[in-house]
Design a protein around this motif. Structure first.
Motif, PDB file in Angstrom:
ATOM      1  N   UNK A 265      26.522  86.692  -9.954  1.00  0.00           N
ATOM      2  CA  UNK A 265      26.856  88.107  -9.823  1.00  0.00           C
ATOM      3  C   UNK A 265      28.173  88.382  -9.091  1.00  0.00           C
ATOM      4  N   UNK A 266      28.861  89.411  -9.560  1.00  0.00           N
ATOM      5  CA  UNK A 266      30.026  89.969  -8.875  1.00  0.00           C
ATOM      6  C   UNK A 266      29.522  91.093  -7.988  1.00  0.00           C
ATOM      7  N   UNK A 267      29.783  91.013  -6.679  1.00  0.00           N
ATOM      8  CA  UNK A 267      29.197  91.954  -5.733  1.00  0.00           C
ATOM      9  C   UNK A 267      30.189  92.340  -4.644  1.00  0.00           C
ATOM     10  N   UNK A 268      29.959  93.515  -4.049  1.00  0.00           N
ATOM     11  CA  UNK A 268      30.687  93.862  -2.838  1.00  0.00           C
ATOM     12  C   UNK A 268      30.250  92.917  -1.724  1.00  0.00           C
ATOM     13  N   UNK A 269      31.060  92.837  -0.695  1.00  0.00           N
ATOM     14  CA  UNK A 269      30.711  91.989   0.442  1.00  0.00           C
ATOM     15  C   UNK A 269      29.369  92.392   1.061  1.00  0.00           C
ATOM     16  N   UNK A 270      29.111  93.678   1.328  1.00  0.00           N
ATOM     17  CA  UNK A 270      27.809  94.050   1.890  1.00  0.00           C
ATOM     18  C   UNK A 270      26.641  93.678   0.983  1.00  0.00           C
ATOM     19  N   UNK A 271      26.798  93.848  -0.343  1.00  0.00           N
ATOM     20  CA  UNK A 271      25.714  93.500  -1.251  1.00  0.00           C
ATOM     21  C   UNK A 271      25.459  92.001  -1.256  1.00  0.00           C
ATOM     22  N   UNK A 272      26.504  91.197  -1.145  1.00  0.00           N
ATOM     23  CA  UNK A 272      26.322  89.750  -1.070  1.00  0.00           C
ATOM     24  C   UNK A 272      25.519  89.385   0.173  1.00  0.00           C
ATOM     25  N   UNK A 273      25.839  90.009   1.282  1.00  0.00           N
ATOM     26  CA  UNK A 273      25.109  89.747   2.521  1.00  0.00           C
ATOM     27  C   UNK A 273      23.653  90.200   2.405  1.00  0.00           C
ATOM     28  N   UNK A 274      23.437  91.362   1.785  1.00  0.00           N
ATOM     29  CA  UNK A 274      22.073  91.856   1.615  1.00  0.00           C
ATOM     30  C   UNK A 274      21.268  90.958   0.685  1.00  0.00           C
ATOM     31  N   UNK A 275      21.902  90.457  -0.363  1.00  0.00           N
ATOM     32  CA  UNK A 275      21.210  89.569  -1.295  1.00  0.00           C
ATOM     33  C   UNK A 275      20.783  88.280  -0.591  1.00  0.00           C
ATOM     34  N   UNK A 276      21.632  87.766   0.283  1.00  0.00           N
ATOM     35  CA  UNK A 276      21.265  86.577   1.049  1.00  0.00           C
ATOM     36  C   UNK A 276      20.062  86.862   1.936  1.00  0.00           C
ATOM     37  N   UNK A 277      20.022  88.047   2.519  1.00  0.00           N
ATOM     38  CA  UNK A 277      18.872  88.434   3.336  1.00  0.00           C
ATOM     39  C   UNK A 277      17.607  88.533   2.483  1.00  0.00           C
ATOM     40  N   UNK A 278      17.747  89.074   1.288  1.00  0.00           N
ATOM     41  CA  UNK A 278      16.609  89.211   0.376  1.00  0.00           C
ATOM     42  C   UNK A 278      16.079  87.848  -0.060  1.00  0.00           C
ATOM     43  N   UNK A 279      16.961  86.863  -0.186  1.00  0.00           N
ATOM     44  CA  UNK A 279      16.515  85.525  -0.575  1.00  0.00           C
ATOM     45  C   UNK A 279      15.488  84.976   0.418  1.00  0.00           C
ATOM     46  N   UNK A 280      15.658  85.280   1.677  1.00  0.00           N
ATOM     47  CA  UNK A 280      14.706  84.807   2.680  1.00  0.00           C
ATOM     48  C   UNK A 280      13.333  85.422   2.460  1.00  0.00           C
ATOM     49  N   UNK A 281      13.310  86.705   2.120  1.00  0.00           N
ATOM     50  CA  UNK A 281      12.040  87.374   1.800  1.00  0.00           C
ATOM     51  C   UNK A 281      11.414  86.751   0.558  1.00  0.00           C
ATOM     52  N   UNK A 282      12.234  86.524  -0.461  1.00  0.00           N
ATOM     53  CA  UNK A 282      11.733  85.912  -1.695  1.00  0.00           C
ATOM     54  C   UNK A 282      11.068  84.568  -1.414  1.00  0.00           C
ATOM     55  N   UNK A 283      11.722  83.740  -0.618  1.00  0.00           N
ATOM     56  CA  UNK A 283      11.182  82.406  -0.374  1.00  0.00           C
ATOM     57  C   UNK A 283       9.929  82.449   0.497  1.00  0.00           C
ATOM     58  N   UNK A 284       9.867  83.378   1.418  1.00  0.00           N
ATOM     59  CA  UNK A 284       8.657  83.524   2.228  1.00  0.00           C
ATOM     60  C   UNK A 284       7.471  83.923   1.354  1.00  0.00           C
ATOM     61  N   UNK A 285       7.690  84.903   0.470  1.00  0.00           N
ATOM     62  CA  UNK A 285       6.598  85.380  -0.374  1.00  0.00           C
ATOM     63  C   UNK A 285       6.241  84.366  -1.462  1.00  0.00           C
ATOM     64  N   UNK A 286       7.230  83.628  -1.961  1.00  0.00           N
ATOM     65  CA  UNK A 286       6.948  82.594  -2.963  1.00  0.00           C
ATOM     66  C   UNK A 286       6.105  81.479  -2.354  1.00  0.00           C
ATOM     67  N   UNK A 287       6.427  81.089  -1.123  1.00  0.00           N
ATOM     68  CA  UNK A 287       5.643  80.048  -0.446  1.00  0.00           C
ATOM     69  C   UNK A 287       4.224  80.538  -0.181  1.00  0.00           C
ATOM     70  N   UNK A 288       4.093  81.810   0.203  1.00  0.00           N
ATOM     71  CA  UNK A 288       2.775  82.364   0.503  1.00  0.00           C
ATOM     72  C   UNK A 288       1.909  82.479  -0.753  1.00  0.00           C
ATOM     73  N   UNK A 289       2.518  82.911  -1.845  1.00  0.00           N
ATOM     74  CA  UNK A 289       1.747  83.201  -3.060  1.00  0.00           C
ATOM     75  C   UNK A 289       1.597  82.000  -3.977  1.00  0.00           C
ATOM     76  N   UNK A 290       2.670  81.225  -4.138  1.00  0.00           N
ATOM     77  CA  UNK A 290       2.674  80.150  -5.129  1.00  0.00           C
ATOM     78  C   UNK A 290       2.800  78.750  -4.525  1.00  0.00           C
ATOM     79  N   UNK A 291       3.006  78.672  -3.206  1.00  0.00           N
ATOM     80  CA  UNK A 291       3.245  77.378  -2.550  1.00  0.00           C
ATOM     81  C   UNK A 291       4.405  76.640  -3.230  1.00  0.00           C
TER      82      UNK A 291
END
Length: 267
Positions: A129-155
């Motif tokens: 993706x082509x993103x603004x700097x703030x959106x890139x930072x927010x997406x990185x933050x969202x990745x942490x949520x994704x991985x936490x929930x993926x580990x919880x739900x799907x191991x």
């Protein structure tokens, strides 16, 4: 095949929408107030950023109601490179010139954009993706949520995200007079999540539109990550199939200057 995907993306991204009750934004760009270079601590006209309340690390949603009617590209982040590196983001600097469309008179583009290769969650994006700097930072933050929930739900861990587009210079099709955050590459539409164990979670197929808690793991995962993305102030807007039929196949997330929660049943 790639050209077909890009054309398909342009059609599908044309469906983000303002949250009901939010004051309408004008078409013409208006001056953007000066802000603190740091995205972690907010500044304002009342005083320097150091006097403002601290925000949770990883929260990038705009929480200043005073600028809700400001229309235009997001502010430049003075220490963008340092913040991207600190967040664990691999990227390359790109350009997206700010310009006014001749026919529509819409101001599009952004003064500071990057191509996001991967972030701290070690997730591959298709396409990158082509993103603004703030959106890139927010997406990185969202990745942490994704991985936490993926580990919880799907191991297991998310290894790939199929996204439907970021930049598209236009109004919001369903809401004439509103400028889409896609006009600034300040938004991304997320359609499909693939896990290391081979499980694929597809928004169109797996999102549960019921008011009760989802019974299937894929539905529970989608409900959890979308609501956390909004509730934890990672993005200003999180729009899901709950918001309207135009979002039946993706999550729209952005960093608009106004807020909108589309992660819950409409009442």
């Amino acid at each position: 095949m790639r050209s077909c995907l890009l054309a398909f993306s342009i059609v599908l991204v044309a469906c983000d929408a303002p949250h009901p009750g939010t004051p309408p934004a004008p078409l013409a760009a208006t001056p953007v107030p000066a802000r603190s270079p740091s995205l972690e601590v907010g500044g304002g006209p009342e005083g320097p950023a150091a006097q403002a309340p601290s925000r949770r690390p990883g929260a990038f949603a705009n929480d200043d109601p005073a600028d809700d009617l400001v229309v235009g590209p997001p502010d430049v982040v003075a220490d963008c490179d340092d913040q991207l590196v600190k967040a664990g983001i691999a990227y390359r600097v790109a350009t997206l010139p700010v310009h006014q469309e001749r026919r529509s008179k819409i101001v599009c583009g952004a003064p500071q954009v990057v191509v996001y290769a991967h972030g701290p969650g070690a997730i591959t994006y298709s396409p990158s993706p082509l993103l603004t700097c703030p959106m890139a930072l927010a997406l990185a933050s969202f990745e942490k949520v994704l991985q936490e929930e993926a580990a919880r739900t799907f191991h297991s861990a998310v290894v790939r995200i199929d996204q439907l587009g970021t930049y598209s210079c236009r109004e919001i099709i369903a809401f004439p007079g509103w400028i889409s955050e896609h006009s600034y590459a300040n938004a991304i539409d997320l359609a499909r999540f693939t896990l290391k164990n081979g499980v694929t979670v597809d928004v169109q197929r797996d999102f549960d539109l019921g008011a009760d808690a989802p019974r299937r793991p894929a539905g529970a995962f989608l409900r959890a990550v979308s609501q956390r993305a909004y509730d934890e102030d990672i993005f200003s807007h999180v729009l899901t199939p709950f918001f309207n039929a135009a979002h039946r196949n993706h999550f729209h997330v952005d960093l608009a200057r106004y807020r909108g929660d589309g992660t819950r049943p409409q009442t």
